[in-house]
Design a protein around this motif. Structure first.
Motif: not given
Length: 146
Positions: A110-111, A104-105, A131-135, A139-141
């Motif tokens: 990065t975003g 998330l961080i 958006t970067g944190g959400a994506v 992906a991690e989940f």
């Protein structure tokens, strides 16, 4: 000492390339750059091949343009992936734990960084960070599920 390896199966092909620079942070960053950069190059190559086949011909000029586009896309997406992987690893080292919060961080940072480099305004930077944190978190989940 650089080393490379390759393994594949019908159910899940895997390509593993490892570059040992002596620095774990740099190793992870280069790994992300190479893996995602090569995916971007392959996607662009497939797209350009389809365009050439659908048009029925290819010229040397069009071929050179396609190669330039492949390199540009590979560097662009590889750079973003390298920044994300580096951020994720850095956050993991700072926090001392490995969990979804690092993604998330790292994704948010990065975003925001890519948005700032693209000369976006404050609202767009915040949206890109979200958006970067959400994506990255999604992906991690998904990675945990598989």
């Amino acid at each position: 000492m650089p080393h490379t390896g390759f393994g594949a199966s019908l159910s899940s092909p895997k390509v593993d390339v490892a570059i040992d620079t002596g620095n774990h942070f740099l190793n992870h960053t280069l790994d992300g750059f190479l893996k995602i950069g090569s995916v971007a190059v392959a996607r662009t190559a497939a797209e350009e091949t389809y365009n050439a086949v659908s048009q029925g011909s290819i010229s040397q000029h069009k071929f050179e343009q396609s190669l330039k586009k492949m390199c540009k896309e590979g560097v662009y997406w590889g750079s973003i992936a390298g920044v994300y992987v580096g951020m994720d690893y850095g956050v993991e080292r700072i926090r001392g734990t490995r969990d979804w919060k690092n993604a998330l961080i790292g994704g948010a940072l990065t975003g925001a960084l890519v948005s700032v480099i693209s000369s976006n305004k404050r609202d767009k930077i915040v949206k890109d960070a979200i958006t970067g944190g959400a994506v990255a978190t999604a992906a991690e989940f998904i990675n945990y599920l598989t």
